[in-house]
Design a protein around this motif. Structure first.
Motif, PDB file in Angstrom:
ATOM      1  N   TYR A 242      -7.859  -4.041  -4.534  1.00 15.99           N
ATOM      2  CA  TYR A 242      -7.260  -3.862  -5.829  1.00 15.99           C
ATOM      3  C   TYR A 242      -5.781  -5.335  -5.129  1.00 15.99           C
ATOM      4  CZ  TYR A 242      -9.004   0.508  -5.365  1.00 15.99           C
ATOM      5  OH  TYR A 242      -9.869   1.551  -5.714  1.00 15.99           O
ATOM      6  N   MET A 243      -5.898  -5.338  -6.350  1.00 13.01           N
ATOM      7  CA  MET A 243      -4.100  -6.631  -6.273  1.00 13.01           C
ATOM      8  C   MET A 243      -2.517  -5.470  -6.996  1.00 13.01           C
ATOM      9  SD  MET A 243      -3.118  -9.770  -5.641  1.00 13.01           S
ATOM     10  CE  MET A 243      -1.615 -11.060  -5.731  1.00 13.01           C
ATOM     11  N   ILE A 244      -1.999  -5.424  -5.538  1.00 11.86           N
ATOM     12  CA  ILE A 244      -0.873  -4.183  -6.599  1.00 11.86           C
ATOM     13  C   ILE A 244       0.436  -5.087  -6.117  1.00 11.86           C
ATOM     14  CG2 ILE A 244      -2.046  -1.916  -4.800  1.00 11.86           C
ATOM     15  CD1 ILE A 244       0.039  -2.753  -3.129  1.00 11.86           C
ATOM     16  N   SER A 245       1.172  -4.966  -6.783  1.00 10.89           N
ATOM     17  CA  SER A 245       2.638  -5.110  -6.806  1.00 10.89           C
ATOM     18  C   SER A 245       3.893  -4.051  -6.386  1.00 10.89           C
ATOM     19  CB  SER A 245       3.186  -5.516  -8.308  1.00 10.89           C
ATOM     20  OG  SER A 245       4.437  -5.412  -8.928  1.00 10.89           O
ATOM     21  N   LEU A 246       4.456  -4.604  -4.989  1.00 14.03           N
ATOM     22  CA  LEU A 246       5.514  -3.875  -4.557  1.00 14.03           C
ATOM     23  C   LEU A 246       6.874  -4.963  -5.237  1.00 14.03           C
ATOM     24  CD1 LEU A 246       4.436  -2.406  -1.555  1.00 14.03           C
ATOM     25  CD2 LEU A 246       4.267  -1.335  -3.455  1.00 14.03           C
ATOM     26  N   ARG A 247       7.516  -3.736  -6.045  1.00 15.44           N
ATOM     27  CA  ARG A 247       8.687  -4.471  -6.812  1.00 15.44           C
ATOM     28  C   ARG A 247       9.787  -4.735  -5.495  1.00 15.44           C
ATOM     29  NH1 ARG A 247      12.458  -4.563 -11.454  1.00 15.44           N
ATOM     30  NH2 ARG A 247      14.557  -3.885 -10.770  1.00 15.44           N
ATOM     31  N   HIS A 248      10.228  -3.780  -4.382  1.00 19.02           N
ATOM     32  CA  HIS A 248      11.047  -3.832  -4.185  1.00 19.02           C
ATOM     33  C   HIS A 248      10.660  -5.160  -2.516  1.00 19.02           C
ATOM     34  CE1 HIS A 248      13.429   0.275  -5.261  1.00 19.02           C
ATOM     35  NE2 HIS A 248      13.462  -0.944  -6.026  1.00 19.02           N
ATOM     36  N   MET A 249       9.469  -5.264  -2.688  1.00 21.51           N
ATOM     37  CA  MET A 249       9.018  -5.934  -1.901  1.00 21.51           C
ATOM     38  C   MET A 249       8.882  -7.604  -2.312  1.00 21.51           C
ATOM     39  SD  MET A 249       8.490  -4.887   0.978  1.00 21.51           S
ATOM     40  CE  MET A 249       8.351  -2.852   2.018  1.00 21.51           C
ATOM     41  N   TRP A 250       9.609  -8.414  -3.011  1.00 21.27           N
ATOM     42  CA  TRP A 250       9.644  -9.687  -4.127  1.00 21.27           C
ATOM     43  C   TRP A 250       7.809 -10.025  -3.805  1.00 21.27           C
ATOM     44  CZ3 TRP A 250      13.470 -12.568  -3.137  1.00 21.27           C
ATOM     45  CH2 TRP A 250      15.165 -12.008  -3.706  1.00 21.27           C
TER      46      TRP A 250
END
Length: 493
Positions: A242-250
């Motif tokens: 999976y590829m995930i996005s963590l907004r607060h980690m940029w």
């Protein structure tokens, strides 16, 4: 590293809405008007939105518009997100999340899957030992951010769980409250959870100290105000996990099937890759993977570059190539409208419409606009559906969709001294192109109907004015050419 005490990723400074809303005689809908500016050739498809905010609640629903700004479909009045067309068992379905949105930028709800007659064929729910800020129990804990159907017929949903955790590394306490960012892969037909992932289970690879979301004063000291270090908002299935996005980690993280982080692309310093041609991003949404091979892949995302309290730069649509052999990340496209600079503080989407012509459709989240860019980066379509910072749609999509509703067309008749005006609509129908109006002496048969009028389809609602017929019942028929697709009930005047 920059630390911000930014507000939640979904909060808006709502203003009194002065936007115009459409009304209809045949249906009690009041969707926001879609102001359209089409300046070039667009890819085919309708506009899919889930507006909310402002003072107008009647237009808070899953909405479909055409390119002229006409309403095509309005769902039930409810807070929705991630409304789009997906494939399930080889067929087009529409999917959307609906539920309760929390002040801290996530939600609890279910994912609804409808066929091309708008019958709900599956409702995806997530249950389990989740903890909420107020200890309330929910029927389903699916979060609004992601509801992606995979090629294997499962669905990936995000979830947020309030957890007590040691935050002394970032000047918190040893028993602070925080949000654990999770995702769950669920079998659509059984609601069985097949795979679960938790960010806190991988703190060794995703340290809390790398979060750009500052631990504000008193944040995390109470269960009702948990700290959001990660803010998961997108998951894309890949060849190896999976590829995930963590907004607060940029950052975007490529996960193996066992949940471990294989590599990281960081918007500030590249993470595991050397940056080429400025692939920088921050506070991002909607990360997606294309053209993946063992040596590299393309990653697209919506680069907010802003929060409610911090303005980094103009919001862009970013495409970048990751070379796993050379360990580089190269900026390919950075899409902006030079005539309309946008700073979207939250939400947003980047949709590659076609890999051949490279058109991209972008929804601007907290800014109530959508735009389509051609392969050269030119804006060929823009639309707005509310005042800036007053109305939002979590994502916005252009999707090809064909539907014939299971419900009948709607008809209302208005009478004057000498005429009647017949108002006709068929919510959600895409295939009809004309109407025929009939009168009848009773409401039990159509064999003795008398044709009294006809009209080409005119947007969502079409009207026909005719002399008062001698027969008191009216019925309308929606057609494609001469082929009958739908027939209304009889009404009197």
């Amino acid at each position: 590293m920059k630390w911000y005490t930014a507000g939640s990723a979904l909060l808006l400074s709502l203003q009194a809405a002065a936007w115009d809303y459409s009304t209809y005689s045949s249906m009690g809908f009041q969707p926001p008007k879609l102001e359209v500016n089409k300046t070039g050739t667009t890819d085919p498809g309708y506009i899919f939105l889930g507006p909310r905010g402002g003072v107008q609640t009647a237009g808070s629903a899953a909405l479909i518009y055409d390119d002229a700004g006409n309403l095509v479909y309005e769902g039930p009045e409810e807070v929705t997100a991630n409304f789009k067309v997906q494939k399930l068992d080889g067929e087009d379905v529409i999917t959307f999340w609906a539920g309760d949105m929390m002040d801290v930028g996530y939600g609890y709800g279910s994912v609804h899957i409808l066929d091309n007659t708008y019958k709900e064929i599956y409702t995806v729910t997530l249950t389990g030992a989740f903890v909420t800020p107020d200890n309330s129990q929910k029927d389903s804990y699916c979060d609004l951010h992601e509801s992606e159907i995979t090629p294997s017929g499962t669905i990936i949903c995000t979830a947020y769980n309030v957890t007590q955790h040691d935050l002394t590394s970032i000047n918190g306490t040893s028993s602070s409250y925080m949000l654990d960012s999770q995702f769950h892969e669920i079998d659509i037909k059984t609601n069985q959870v097949l795979y679960s992932w938790s960010a806190l289970d991988h703190e060794d690879q995703i340290p809390l100290t790398t979060s750009h979301q500052g631990l504000g004063k008193d944040v995390g000291t109470q269960q009702s105000d948990p700290y959001d270090a990660y803010h998961i908002n997108a998951i894309a299935p890949t060849n190896h996990g999976y590829m995930i996005s963590l907004r607060h980690m940029w950052s975007g993280y490529y996960l193996a099937q066992n949940g471990s982080v294989m590599w990281t692309v960081d918007g500030e310093d590249g993470g595991d890759f050397k940056q080429i041609n400025n692939p920088r991003f921050s506070w991002q949404h909607d990360i997606r993977v294309y053209n993946e091979t063992d040596s590299g892949l393309i990653v697209n995302l919506f680069n907010n570059a802003n929060t409610p309290t911090d303005q980094e730069s103009e919001t862009t649509g970013l495409s970048m190539a990751i070379d796993l052999t050379k360990k580089t990340v190269t900026g390919l496209r950075s899409l902006t409208d030079p005539n309309d600079p946008i700073h979207s503080v939250s939400q947003g989407s980047y949709q590659l419409l076609d890999e051949v012509d490279s058109h991209v459709f972008m929804g601007y989240g907290s800014i109530s606009k959508v735009k389509e860019f051609d392969g050269d980066g030119n804006v060929v379509f823009s639309a707005q559906f509310g005042d800036d910072n007053a109305v939002a749609s979590y994502r916005g999509f252009r999707c090809q969709w064909a539907a014939t509703p299971f419900w009948n067309p709607s008809v209302v008749v208005s009478k004057t001294d000498s005429n009647i005006t017949v108002y006709m609509s068929w919510n959600g129908a895409t295939e009809y192109d004309n109407w025929v109006v009939y009168s009848a002496s009773d409401n039990t048969t159509s064999s003795t109907n008398t044709k009294i009028g006809s009209a080409d389809r005119a947007g969502f609602e079409t009207s026909v004015t005719v002399s008062i017929p001698t027969e008191e019942y009216i019925q309308v028929v929606a057609q494609q050419g001469d082929n009958v697709l739908g027939t209304s009930e009889f009404v009197t005047f």
